[in-house]
Structure formats: structure tokens, C-alpha cells
Motif scaffolding. Structure first.
Motif: not given
Length: 359
Positions: A145-167
Motif C-alpha cells: 500500500l504505497d502512500e498509505i497515509d491517504y487512507i487517513g483516519d479510516d484505518d479499519s482495513l489495516l486492522y482487519q487484514i493482519p488479523r484475518a487468519r486469527s478471525n
């Protein structure tokens, strides 16, 4: 009548100076590459990939180093029958939410003609589509994810992807995120849970100094220009000017290309210091023009107001009230009637659009 003909005047291969050129070797980033390589070791060992966060100013080698190492990682993984590595690259410049990033990731993973619309789906439905596509690909998937800072405050995906296997959203696919940012403060804006995961491993790319830029330009210019075209002072001057400004290799390469292009258009046989200084002026003017195009109506009026005050001899710095009063005059005379919520100095709460009336 022939209008265009091929020519090799000045340049031998100008694409070498372009932003999308991938060099065979990355110069002046040995320490960063060694650190980066170590973070990829679990991948080649068939283990869960690390999440890696790269930060540094524009043009300091973050993206080119990422593409360089990933290309080698994919090639070297072909030697092992139990490895299947896929890279998904996404520039987030115009993707200002997790929803939009997720939609674009789904479309990157799908075949042509099977992409989904960028609107109209519940977020959970888009996430479910993403998990399904990642499972379909399987193996190890590295999401850049290049220039990832453009996502701004809506960062839920950055939490969901790394935890996709544990979830239990993913079972076969092992996904790692590589986040690249020019914004040093982006990490501070992240949810603490996201920060802990996304910044599992960090690499800082510092600005290049003059000697490092000179070495980079020496290597590229040998491939880009005809023999004997560059005057001896061209590469050192481009390197010094870029080092004094942002320490950006991209800026130095742009300056070198623009100088060569000026020499070609003028029919000059050599690229000289004169071309470099003219190129610098042209690039600075172009940068200002592009920046002004992105201004809102409110910003244009404020800029015009301050410019008028300067032209008519107002002593600087100008008092806030003076700018405010003059802004009202300009807004009224041009048909942009100032809303009571707008402030000519601070960003307007109305979004900086064209204000009419007092609403």
C-alpha cells in the motif's frame, strides 16, 4: 510530408531517468536493503510474512527498493516447490478510506471484466469479497500500500487484514502488509491496535546527501545520454541543488532530464550548467502551477488577496484583520459572497467551495 522523425540527439535512452525505471542495482541504500531483506526472510522460509512500514520523504528510494526486492523474492521463490508468492501493489493516493482500498484490492485480484463497482456495497460485503479473493489466490500474498497515509483516519482495513487468519476469515492464504508513507506523522494518527500490527517492522529512509545523489546520477546518466553530451558540471550541480532542497533522487533525476530536454529542443550539442539552471526555474514554475490548480475557490481568493496586498505595497507581515477586510471586498466584487462561517486565514468549515449567501 513527414512531421516526426526519430532522433537520438542528446539522449541515448531517456526512459532511464523516468520514475517507473527499475534499475538492476539500488545505489546508496545498502543498509536499508539489508534490513528489508531480513524482514522478508520468513517469507522465503515459508512462514507468515511480517508487516512492514517504510517511511521517509518523497524520492528517497522507498518504492523502488520495495519493487526491487519483491521482484527478487518472487524469482528466488520459484526454486522452492512449496512456495507460492503473489504481490499486489496499490497506490492509495486517491483512496481516502478503508472501503475504497478494499474495493480496489478486490478488483486488483479479480480477472478483467469481473471487477466490482466502487460504490454501492456494504463495507462488510466488500471485506467478505476480499477474503474470498485472497483465499482463491492462496499461498503468501504481500499487499503493498504505497502512500498509505491517504487512507487517513479510516484505518479499519489495516486492522482487519493482519488479523484475518486469527478471525478465521482466511485459512490458506498468508497475507502481509507493506505500508509506504511520506508522512512522518501518519503513525501517530493510527489506532494503537493498528499501529502495533502495521508497524511490526519499520525502516526509515533518510534523505540522500549530495555525494549519494551524485553517484546515483552518474550511474543513470551513463545509460541515459549519448557519450560526451554532458558537461562536467551538470551532474554535480543537479545533485547539489536536489540535496539542498529535499535530498530527493526523484527531484535530481527530473532536473537532469529537464536539462537534457531543453538542450535537445534548442538543438544544442551539449547539456551545460545553463540548461540545468533554466530547467530548475521551469520545474519550480510547473510545481507552483500544479499546486495552484489544487486550491479551492476560497484558497484562490485568499491567495489573490495576499498578492494584491503585496503588490500595492502593504508592509509584511500583514495583520489578520487587514487580510480579512480585503478578502471581503474581493469576494463581493467577484461574486463570491463570503459565508459567515468562512475565515480567509483558517480553513473554512464549509469545505472551501464557492460560498453564496450566508448559509
Amino acid at each position: 510530408m513527414t512531421v516526426f522523425e526519430r532522433t537520438h540527439a542528446v539522449f541515448d535512452d531517456e526512459d532511464v531517468l523516468r520514475d517507473d525505471y527499475q534499475p538492476e542495482r539500488i545505489e546508496e541504500r545498502d543498509e536499508e536493503l539489508e534490513e528489508y531483506k531480513a524482514y522478508f526472510q520468513p517469507v522465503i522460509n515459508g512462514k507468515q510474512p511480517r508487516n512492514i512500514f517504510l517511511y521517509g520523504k518523497t524520492g528517497v528510494g522507498k518504492t523502488v527498493a520495495t519493487k526491487y526486492l519483491l521482484s527478487h523474492l518472487e524469482r528466488d521463490a520459484e526454486r522452492y516447490d512449496d512456495l507460492d508468492i503473489t504481490t499486489v501493489y496499490l497506490n492509495c493516493e486517491h483512496l481516502t478510506s478503508s472501503y475504497r482500498v478494499a474495493v480496489n484490492l478486490v478488483n486488483e485480484l479479480r480477472e478483467e471484466g469481473e471487477q466490482i463497482s466502487t460504490t454501492g456495497y456494504p463495507r462488510d460485503a466488500v471485506y467478505d469479497m476480499l477474503w474470498a479473493e485472497l483465499e482463491e489466490v492462496g499461498g503468501t500474498i504481500l499487499v503493498v500500500l504505497d502512500e498509505i497515509d491517504y487512507i487517513g483516519d479510516d484505518d479499519s482495513l489495516l486492522y482487519q487484514i493482519p488479523r484475518a487468519r486469527s478471525n478465521e476469515n482466511l485459512h490458506d492464504a498468508k497475507v502481509g502488509i507493506i505500508g509506504i508513507s511520506n508522512d512522518f506523522k501518519f503513525r501517530e494518527q493510527l489506532d494503537p491496535r493498528v499501529e502495533d500490527t502495521l508497524c511490526e517492522r519499520e525502516i526509515h529512509f533518510p534523505p540522500y546527501d549530495g555525494n549519494e545523489l551524485r553517484n546515483i546520477l552518474d550511474k543513470r546518466s551513463t545509460l541515459a545520454f549519448e557519450d560526451g553530451v554532458l558537461s562536467e558540471d551538470v551532474v554535480p550541480l543537479c545533485s547539489a541543488l536536489a540535496a539542498q532542497d529535499r535530498g530527493s533522487a526523484r527531484q535530481a533525476l527530473d532536473l537532469l532530464f529537464e536539462a537534457g530536454d531543453l538542450a535537445r529542443r534548442n538543438g544544442d550539442g551539449n547539456v551545460t550548467e545553463h540548461h540545468v539552471r533554466n530547467a530548475r526555474s521551469r520545474l519550480e514554475k510547473r510545481q507552483i502551477e500544479e499546486s495552484m490548480k489544487d486550491l479551492t475557490s476560497h484558497d484562490h481568493l485568499t491567495l489573490y488577496t495576499i498578492t494584491a496586498l503585496t503588490v500595492f505595497g502593504e508592509e509584511m507581515p500583514v495583520r489578520r484583520q487587514t487580510i480579512y477586510d480585503r478578502y471581503e471586498d474581493v469576494a463581493t466584487s467577484t461574486g463570491f459572497v463570503r459565508s459567515d462561517r468562512c475565515d480567509p486565514v483558517a480553513p473554512p468549515r464549509c469545505g472551501g467551495g464557492r460560498c453564496r449567501g450566508s448559509s
